[in-house]
Motif scaffolding. Structure first.
Motif, PDB file in Angstrom:
ATOM      1  N   GLU A  59       0.789  -1.237   0.047  1.00  0.00           N
ATOM      2  CA  GLU A  59      -0.254  -0.165  -0.055  1.00  0.00           C
ATOM      3  C   GLU A  59       0.943   1.356   0.048  1.00  0.00           C
ATOM      4  N   ALA A  60       1.792   1.116   0.960  1.00  0.00           N
ATOM      5  CA  ALA A  60       2.686   2.645   1.034  1.00  0.00           C
ATOM      6  C   ALA A  60       3.518   2.619  -0.201  1.00  0.00           C
ATOM      7  N   PRO A  61       4.135   1.573  -0.875  1.00  0.00           N
ATOM      8  CA  PRO A  61       4.984   1.826  -2.139  1.00  0.00           C
ATOM      9  C   PRO A  61       4.218   2.236  -3.255  1.00  0.00           C
ATOM     10  N   VAL A  62       2.687   1.679  -3.469  1.00  0.00           N
ATOM     11  CA  VAL A  62       1.992   2.174  -4.476  1.00  0.00           C
ATOM     12  C   VAL A  62       1.598   3.635  -4.278  1.00  0.00           C
ATOM     13  N   PHE A  70       1.432  11.788  -9.924  1.00  0.00           N
ATOM     14  CA  PHE A  70       0.805  13.097  -9.823  1.00  0.00           C
ATOM     15  C   PHE A  70       1.738  14.254 -10.261  1.00  0.00           C
ATOM     16  N   ALA A  71       2.992  14.200  -9.646  1.00  0.00           N
ATOM     17  CA  ALA A  71       3.978  15.408  -9.566  1.00  0.00           C
ATOM     18  C   ALA A  71       4.092  15.711 -10.994  1.00  0.00           C
ATOM     19  N   THR A  72       4.499  14.522 -11.774  1.00  0.00           N
ATOM     20  CA  THR A  72       4.958  14.647 -13.215  1.00  0.00           C
ATOM     21  C   THR A  72       3.839  14.609 -14.075  1.00  0.00           C
ATOM     22  N   ARG A  73       2.614  14.712 -13.664  1.00  0.00           N
ATOM     23  CA  ARG A  73       1.411  14.701 -14.661  1.00  0.00           C
ATOM     24  C   ARG A  73       1.400  13.465 -15.520  1.00  0.00           C
ATOM     25  N   ASP A  74       1.880  12.281 -14.930  1.00  0.00           N
ATOM     26  CA  ASP A  74       1.708  11.114 -15.732  1.00  0.00           C
ATOM     27  C   ASP A  74       0.521  10.525 -15.529  1.00  0.00           C
ATOM     28  N   ALA A  75      -0.478  10.525 -16.588  1.00  0.00           N
ATOM     29  CA  ALA A  75      -1.839  10.269 -16.116  1.00  0.00           C
ATOM     30  C   ALA A  75      -1.925   8.755 -16.534  1.00  0.00           C
ATOM     31  N   GLN A  76      -1.032   8.313 -17.504  1.00  0.00           N
ATOM     32  CA  GLN A  76      -0.799   6.519 -17.511  1.00  0.00           C
ATOM     33  C   GLN A  76      -0.375   5.813 -16.395  1.00  0.00           C
ATOM     34  N   ALA A  77       0.806   6.447 -15.678  1.00  0.00           N
ATOM     35  CA  ALA A  77       1.053   6.076 -14.468  1.00  0.00           C
ATOM     36  C   ALA A  77       0.201   5.827 -13.257  1.00  0.00           C
ATOM     37  N   VAL A  78      -0.522   6.910 -13.233  1.00  0.00           N
ATOM     38  CA  VAL A  78      -1.684   7.151 -12.006  1.00  0.00           C
ATOM     39  C   VAL A  78      -2.571   6.021 -12.200  1.00  0.00           C
ATOM     40  N   ALA A  79      -3.082   5.913 -13.890  1.00  0.00           N
ATOM     41  CA  ALA A  79      -4.099   4.960 -14.132  1.00  0.00           C
ATOM     42  C   ALA A  79      -3.766   3.513 -13.707  1.00  0.00           C
ATOM     43  N   ASP A  80      -2.335   3.095 -14.220  1.00  0.00           N
ATOM     44  CA  ASP A  80      -1.998   1.736 -13.926  1.00  0.00           C
ATOM     45  C   ASP A  80      -1.960   1.579 -12.245  1.00  0.00           C
ATOM     46  N   TRP A  81      -1.364   2.541 -11.727  1.00  0.00           N
ATOM     47  CA  TRP A  81      -1.320   2.148 -10.167  1.00  0.00           C
ATOM     48  C   TRP A  81      -2.387   1.997  -9.390  1.00  0.00           C
ATOM     49  N   ASN A  82      -3.500   2.942 -10.083  1.00  0.00           N
ATOM     50  CA  ASN A  82      -4.626   3.007  -9.546  1.00  0.00           C
ATOM     51  C   ASN A  82      -5.323   1.658  -9.553  1.00  0.00           C
ATOM     52  N   ARG A  84      -4.008  -1.257 -10.386  1.00  0.00           N
ATOM     53  CA  ARG A  84      -3.456  -2.261  -9.700  1.00  0.00           C
ATOM     54  C   ARG A  84      -3.752  -2.370  -8.230  1.00  0.00           C
ATOM     55  N   PHE A  85      -3.821  -1.233  -7.628  1.00  0.00           N
ATOM     56  CA  PHE A  85      -4.336  -1.350  -6.039  1.00  0.00           C
ATOM     57  C   PHE A  85      -5.572  -1.606  -6.070  1.00  0.00           C
ATOM     58  N   LEU A  86      -6.600  -1.494  -7.069  1.00  0.00           N
ATOM     59  CA  LEU A  86      -7.805  -1.951  -6.911  1.00  0.00           C
ATOM     60  C   LEU A  86      -7.949  -3.334  -6.956  1.00  0.00           C
ATOM     61  N   ALA A  87      -7.188  -3.770  -8.044  1.00  0.00           N
ATOM     62  CA  ALA A  87      -7.186  -5.205  -8.379  1.00  0.00           C
ATOM     63  C   ALA A  87      -6.593  -6.135  -7.142  1.00  0.00           C
ATOM     64  N   ALA A  88      -5.784  -5.285  -6.345  1.00  0.00           N
ATOM     65  CA  ALA A  88      -5.228  -6.229  -5.222  1.00  0.00           C
ATOM     66  C   ALA A  88      -5.909  -6.533  -4.001  1.00  0.00           C
ATOM     67  N   ARG A  89      -7.202  -5.519  -3.917  1.00  0.00           N
ATOM     68  CA  ARG A  89      -7.880  -5.921  -2.748  1.00  0.00           C
ATOM     69  C   ARG A  89      -8.706  -7.237  -3.199  1.00  0.00           C
ATOM     70  N   ASP A  90      -8.348  -8.043  -2.187  1.00  0.00           N
ATOM     71  CA  ASP A  90      -8.770  -9.358  -2.311  1.00  0.00           C
ATOM     72  C   ASP A  90     -10.237  -9.827  -1.512  1.00  0.00           C
ATOM     73  N   THR A  91     -10.715  -8.915  -0.872  1.00  0.00           N
ATOM     74  CA  THR A  91     -12.157  -9.103  -0.412  1.00  0.00           C
ATOM     75  C   THR A  91     -12.977  -8.108  -0.800  1.00  0.00           C
ATOM     76  N   ALA A  92     -14.382  -8.397  -0.375  1.00  0.00           N
ATOM     77  CA  ALA A  92     -15.345  -7.564  -0.985  1.00  0.00           C
ATOM     78  C   ALA A  92     -15.290  -6.071   0.102  1.00  0.00           C
ATOM     79  N   GLU A  93     -14.906  -6.341   1.219  1.00  0.00           N
ATOM     80  CA  GLU A  93     -14.905  -5.472   2.363  1.00  0.00           C
ATOM     81  C   GLU A  93     -13.701  -4.566   1.768  1.00  0.00           C
TER      82      GLU A  93
END
Length: 226
Positions: A59-62, A70-82, A84-93
């Motif tokens: 969570e912290a490395p992401v 965001f600092a470099t305005r890299d929209a693709q990087a933000v979308a990718d890591w967002n 990946r983080f969502l995909a890594a939530r492995d329960t509904a809660e």
């Protein structure tokens, strides 16, 4: 760190931030229900283990990468890591938690018109906003240094865990503050690990926590939403 940036960070990491963090225990309530956490020592051990084996390794490395995106305005990087983080939530809660708080913080940031148009466009481009994504956007928009933002997010997480322990173990207020004070070196260590981990080193492998989260979904009596 300039005074204004510090004040911005204090507001961003404050428990009064209206995103609903107080309503989640991130598996701690299930651990209490099953007797895995019984007292102050057990509560501290739970928080330290979660901090180092889950939060510091994923969570912290992401969040660190999202701050850079965001600092470099890299929209693709933000979308990718967002994503990946969502995909890594492995329960509904766990997934509902980050989506709800991410939405709330993102909406707050947009209502307050934080950041420039490009920053806001990147945030709004996400179909669903994870909490680290919304936090990174707000921190960059408020010119909070990356390392300070990471420490603030980790402290906020630890504080919420301690507050859950104060209410549910239960612990006294002094014991809770003593525990939070003792966690500061652990938070610094977790931040240092998060900043230096390469992409191949990221892992959210925590099957015991995942099982507790799934059990919590059907737990008979609950105070928290996770």
């Amino acid at each position: 760190m300039h005074a204004r940036a510090l004040l911005h960070l204090l507001q961003l990491a404050s428990p009064s931030l209206p995103i609903g963090a107080y309503s989640y225990s991130q598996g701690l309530e299930a651990a209490l229900d099953r007797g895995l956490v019984r007292d102050q020592a057990g509560a501290r051990a739970w928080i330290v283990d979660a901090l180092h084996h889950v939060v510091a390794r994923f969570e912290a490395p992401v969040l660190w990468r999202l701050l850079q995106g965001f600092a470099t305005r890299d929209a693709q990087a933000v979308a990718d890591w967002n994503e990946r983080f969502l995909a890594a939530r492995d329960t509904a809660e766990f997934r509902a938690e980050t989506v709800q708080m991410g939405y709330s913080l993102g909406k707050l940031a947009l209502d307050l018109e934080l950041g420039d148009d490009q920053l806001r466009d990147i945030l709004q481009a996400q179909a669903e906003i994870a909490l680290p994504t919304a936090f990174a956007h707000a921190a960059v928009a408020l010119d909070v240094p990356h390392e300070a933002a990471l420490l603030g997010a980790l402290f906020s997480w630890a504080e919420n865990q301690v507050l859950a322990c104060v209410k549910s173990v239960p612990l006294g207020q002094v014991a809770g503050q003593r525990m939070l004070l003792s966690l500061q070196p652990e938070i610094e260590s977790a931040a240092a690990e998060a900043m230096q981990l390469g992409d191949d080193g990221l892992s959210n492998w925590s099957p015991g926590l995942s099982l507790l989260s799934m059990q919590h979904e059907v737990q008979y009596s609950r105070l928290y939403r996770s």
